[in-house]
Design a protein around this motif. Structure first.
Motif, PDB file in Angstrom:
ATOM      1  N   ASP B 132       0.836  -1.216   0.000  1.00 23.08           N
ATOM      2  CA  ASP B 132       0.000   0.000   0.000  1.00 23.08           C
ATOM      3  C   ASP B 132       0.860   1.250   0.000  1.00 23.08           C
ATOM      4  N   ASP B 133       1.889   1.215   0.854  1.00 23.49           N
ATOM      5  CA  ASP B 133       2.754   2.379   0.937  1.00 23.49           C
ATOM      6  C   ASP B 133       4.123   2.009   0.375  1.00 23.49           C
ATOM      7  N   ARG B 134       4.452   2.552  -0.738  1.00 23.32           N
ATOM      8  CA  ARG B 134       5.672   2.124  -1.416  1.00 23.32           C
ATOM      9  C   ARG B 134       6.940   2.544  -0.698  1.00 23.32           C
ATOM     10  N   ASN B 135       6.836   3.491   0.188  1.00 21.60           N
ATOM     11  CA  ASN B 135       8.066   3.984   0.805  1.00 21.60           C
ATOM     12  C   ASN B 135       8.576   3.116   1.947  1.00 21.60           C
ATOM     13  N   ILE B 136       7.961   1.979   2.177  1.00 18.11           N
ATOM     14  CA  ILE B 136       8.443   1.129   3.262  1.00 18.11           C
ATOM     15  C   ILE B 136       9.302  -0.013   2.735  1.00 18.11           C
ATOM     16  N   LEU B 137       9.497  -0.066   1.427  1.00 16.57           N
ATOM     17  CA  LEU B 137      10.196  -1.212   0.847  1.00 16.57           C
ATOM     18  C   LEU B 137      11.719  -1.037   0.878  1.00 16.57           C
ATOM     19  N   PHE B 138      12.388  -2.007   1.492  1.00 12.79           N
ATOM     20  CA  PHE B 138      13.849  -1.984   1.571  1.00 12.79           C
ATOM     21  C   PHE B 138      14.403  -3.362   1.251  1.00 12.79           C
ATOM     22  N   THR B 139      15.714  -3.425   1.106  1.00 15.47           N
ATOM     23  CA  THR B 139      16.358  -4.701   0.787  1.00 15.47           C
ATOM     24  C   THR B 139      17.343  -5.046   1.905  1.00 15.47           C
ATOM     25  N   THR B 140      17.750  -6.289   1.953  1.00 15.91           N
ATOM     26  CA  THR B 140      18.735  -6.697   2.963  1.00 15.91           C
ATOM     27  C   THR B 140      20.015  -5.855   2.894  1.00 15.91           C
ATOM     28  N   PRO B 141      20.624  -5.642   1.714  1.00 13.33           N
ATOM     29  CA  PRO B 141      21.853  -4.836   1.716  1.00 13.33           C
ATOM     30  C   PRO B 141      21.631  -3.420   2.243  1.00 13.33           C
ATOM     31  N   HIS B 142      20.466  -2.859   1.947  1.00 13.27           N
ATOM     32  CA  HIS B 142      20.185  -1.499   2.420  1.00 13.27           C
ATOM     33  C   HIS B 142      20.096  -1.472   3.959  1.00 13.27           C
ATOM     34  N   ILE B 143      19.387  -2.460   4.509  1.00  8.08           N
ATOM     35  CA  ILE B 143      19.222  -2.502   5.966  1.00  8.08           C
ATOM     36  C   ILE B 143      20.572  -2.774   6.642  1.00  8.08           C
ATOM     37  N   LEU B 144      21.401  -3.579   6.007  1.00  5.32           N
ATOM     38  CA  LEU B 144      22.737  -3.815   6.585  1.00  5.32           C
ATOM     39  C   LEU B 144      23.513  -2.504   6.661  1.00  5.32           C
ATOM     40  N   CYS B 145      23.405  -1.690   5.629  1.00  6.37           N
ATOM     41  CA  CYS B 145      24.069  -0.378   5.655  1.00  6.37           C
ATOM     42  C   CYS B 145      23.512   0.467   6.789  1.00  6.37           C
ATOM     43  N   THR B 146      22.186   0.411   6.982  1.00  7.82           N
ATOM     44  CA  THR B 146      21.564   1.175   8.067  1.00  7.82           C
ATOM     45  C   THR B 146      22.091   0.696   9.418  1.00  7.82           C
ATOM     46  N   LEU B 147      22.220  -0.616   9.574  1.00  5.50           N
ATOM     47  CA  LEU B 147      22.739  -1.155  10.835  1.00  5.50           C
ATOM     48  C   LEU B 147      24.185  -0.710  11.060  1.00  5.50           C
ATOM     49  N   ALA B 148      24.910  -0.511   9.977  1.00  5.51           N
ATOM     50  CA  ALA B 148      26.273   0.009  10.107  1.00  5.51           C
ATOM     51  C   ALA B 148      26.241   1.485  10.486  1.00  5.51           C
ATOM     52  N   THR B 149      25.341   2.235   9.854  1.00  9.12           N
ATOM     53  CA  THR B 149      25.230   3.670  10.145  1.00  9.12           C
ATOM     54  C   THR B 149      24.971   3.904  11.632  1.00  9.12           C
ATOM     55  N   TYR B 150      24.119   3.083  12.215  1.00 10.95           N
ATOM     56  CA  TYR B 150      23.790   3.242  13.638  1.00 10.95           C
ATOM     57  C   TYR B 150      24.742   2.444  14.539  1.00 10.95           C
ATOM     58  N   GLU B 151      25.823   1.980  13.967  1.00 10.72           N
ATOM     59  CA  GLU B 151      26.885   1.302  14.714  1.00 10.72           C
ATOM     60  C   GLU B 151      26.409   0.066  15.464  1.00 10.72           C
ATOM     61  N   ILE B 152      25.425  -0.599  14.879  1.00  9.88           N
ATOM     62  CA  ILE B 152      24.983  -1.868  15.458  1.00  9.88           C
ATOM     63  C   ILE B 152      25.823  -2.998  14.867  1.00  9.88           C
ATOM     64  N   LEU B 153      26.195  -2.841  13.619  1.00 11.16           N
ATOM     65  CA  LEU B 153      27.168  -3.748  13.005  1.00 11.16           C
ATOM     66  C   LEU B 153      28.369  -2.907  12.586  1.00 11.16           C
TER      67      LEU B 153
END
Lengths: 131, 186
Positions: B132-153
């Motif tokens: 329904d809302d197209r702006n919620i779609l992400f991929t595994t590589p993108h989320i991994l980058c996000t986890l790096a940005t927030y210093e979780i990985l």
């Protein structure tokens, strides 16, 4: 419906033009027809060529070619996929929340983690595989 | 402390995240656990049927099976939802039932994120259309980058993981390269 045409002038090796003219005579088509067919064939081949597609998507993701170009060459579905995927890069996902550190494997996973190794012997099947 | 964001993932995302953890070969990145990182920092929801898909994947002596085992070992961390009658009208975009159920669930929960790795094929278009809302779609590589940005990985781990996935999963190289450039550098 006839599409609008644009005139193209170009220089080509004389012998190539002569060969083309011989073919044109045999096929009884115009030189223009032969050139258009050849160009269309070449563009279609490129659209299916892995290396060309790689370079095109590099250029697209890097902002050096636009959507219309990609659509014209790869077709609408593939171009749309790339467009949506590229647009998604600029989106920021909801922020991950972590209170302390990540939990240890012992507390997190139910049982030992069994590591997979690309062993050539598959004989060790009665070794316990953690499930 | 803010509430954790609600995330729906498909089977492949969980398997892909578990793969480097259980892959003992030297080309696999080591020292971090992207599966645990995702499941700990987001509230991850899945259709109950996904657990069945994972169980079906186990039982052979290969990497995929080992990855499925690991996800099942963390199954307590997944919020599961029985989805049956609701999907009488299948999301008829040529997506398989599992994927359709995930999308249905994401829409039903009004999830903050939907993560899929169906981004190499035109299926990605259909997933986009079905959400329904197209702006919620992400991929595994993108989320991994996000986890790096927030210093979780660690950044180095995520960078090595992206290389690993591109080599082993046939992921869209240019897309991953662009992600790496935009999100992992500086």
């Amino acid at each position: 419906m006839a599409e609008e045409k644009t005139r193209v002038d170009f220089n080509a090796p004389k012998s190539l033009v002569e060969r083309a003219d011989s073919v044109v005579e045999i096929l009884d088509i115009s030189r223009t027809r032969l050139l258009i067919d050849a160009l269309e064939d070449e563009l279609e081949d490129l659209a299916n060529d892995e290396e060309f597609r790689r370079r095109l998507s590099d250029a697209y993701y890097g902002g050096r070619v636009d959507y219309d170009t990609v659509e014209a060459i790869l077709g609408r579905e593939e171009a749309m996929r790339m467009k949506l995927l590229r647009a998604s890069i600029d989106r920021t996902p909801a922020v991950p929340q972590l209170e302390d550190d990540l939990p240890s494997d012992d507390t997190y996973y139910d049982g030992e983690i069994s590591e997979w190794a690309d062993s050539d012997s598959s004989q060790s099947d009665d070794e316990s595989h953690a499930r | 402390m803010a509430e954790k964001a609600v995330v729906v993932v498909d089977t492949n995302v969980l398997l892909n995240l578990a793969t480097p953890v259980v892959d003992g070969r030297s080309k696999a990145p080591s020292g971090s656990d992207p599966l645990k990182a995702l499941l700990t920092t987001y509230e991850v929801h899945v259709p109950t049927s996904l657990l069945g898909e994972l169980t079906d994947t186990t039982g052979s002596d290969d990497l995929l099976s080992a990855a499925a085992d690991l996800v099942l070992q963390a199954a307590d961390q997944l919020a599961t939802h029985e989805i049956d009658a609701q999907t009488d009208e299948p999301l008829d975009y040529g997506l398989d039932r599992g994927e359709s159920e995930c999308i249905w669930l994401a829409n039903e929960l009004a999830a903050d994120l939907f993560i899929t790795d169906e981004f190499n094929t035109t299926n990605y278009l259909f997933v986009n259309l079905a959400l329904d809302d197209r702006n919620i779609l992400f991929t595994t590589p993108h989320i991994l980058c996000t986890l790096a940005t927030y210093e979780i990985l660690p950044r180095e781990y995520v960078s090595a993981a992206l290389t690993y996935y591109v080599e082993t999963k046939n992921w869209d190289v240019q897309y991953v390269a662009q992600l790496r450039q935009d999100q992992l550098q500086d």
